[in-house]
Design an enzyme around this catalytic site. Sequence first.
Site, PDB file in Angstrom:
ATOM      1  N   LEU A   8       6.576  -6.157 -15.812  1.00  0.00           N
ATOM      2  CA  LEU A   8       6.202  -6.447 -14.438  1.00  0.00           C
ATOM      3  C   LEU A   8       5.556  -7.825 -14.421  1.00  0.00           C
ATOM      4  O   LEU A   8       4.853  -8.197 -15.360  1.00  0.00           O
ATOM      5  CB  LEU A   8       5.208  -5.409 -13.898  1.00  0.00           C
ATOM      6  N   ASP A   9       5.806  -8.563 -13.351  1.00  0.00           N
ATOM      7  CA  ASP A   9       5.173  -9.873 -13.224  1.00  0.00           C
ATOM      8  C   ASP A   9       3.659  -9.734 -13.222  1.00  0.00           C
ATOM      9  O   ASP A   9       3.107  -8.703 -12.822  1.00  0.00           O
ATOM     10  CB  ASP A   9       5.602 -10.558 -11.916  1.00  0.00           C
ATOM     11  N   HIS A  10       2.992 -10.797 -13.642  1.00  0.00           N
ATOM     12  CA  HIS A  10       1.537 -10.830 -13.612  1.00  0.00           C
ATOM     13  C   HIS A  10       1.044 -10.555 -12.197  1.00  0.00           C
ATOM     14  O   HIS A  10       1.569 -11.101 -11.225  1.00  0.00           O
ATOM     15  CB  HIS A  10       1.058 -12.200 -14.078  1.00  0.00           C
ATOM     16  N   THR A  12       1.423  -7.852 -10.545  1.00  0.00           N
ATOM     17  CA  THR A  12       2.279  -6.882  -9.865  1.00  0.00           C
ATOM     18  C   THR A  12       1.907  -5.498 -10.378  1.00  0.00           C
ATOM     19  O   THR A  12       1.768  -5.287 -11.577  1.00  0.00           O
ATOM     20  CB  THR A  12       3.768  -7.143 -10.154  1.00  0.00           C
TER      21      THR A  12
END
Length: 210
Positions: A8-10, A12
């Site tokens: 997951l993106d930072h 998120t």
Amino acid sequence: KIYPVHRLDHRTSGAILFAFDAKSCTQIHEKLVQGQKEYIALLRGEWKYDNNQIIIDKPLKVNGVMKDAVTEFRLITKSLYDGMPCSLVLCQPTTGRTHQIRRHAYHLGHPIIGDRQHGDSKVNRLWREQRNLNRLALHCLSIDLLGHHSPCIAPLSLELRQVLQQDTELWETAIKIDPRLLLDQVDERGGSHGRNYRKRQLMEGTISKE
């Protein structure tokens, strides 16, 4: 050893899968590639399209190489509350490129609120100061693996839910359209953190039922 199946993106929140060995990790990843992920995102501005469902088919550069990237955006509801226009959408990426949803949202003309790299710094600051949104407004709500009957659903984080609930009309409309947004977080851990902790305490008589 724990193996993350995906990332997951930072900043998120949401569903993420892990495996206990490399072989299982590979197998789950293959099913994930052929499955489906759904994200909830809060976008800047009132939805400007006549169609509530938009598919962005725009290749993205990854490590210097252009790769196919497709994301479907489906409007849940929109709001002009308190002079801070926004649109709540469900995002379904069919490919998994770096920052794909964020970059495609920017291309859509509705960047994700709280996105420092692909968003609007003035709008981000306004939401931080007025609505206490100190994160990226992106949440992985559901992961549906190929061949599995039940998807993995991650309830909204408390912080994101509280931000959405400040706009009562937006929140009430959203939960009618997608009731999954109402799901509460459940802690499956043991010890003093798991959901069975209170039950054990009651059985042991260390706390009362009131």
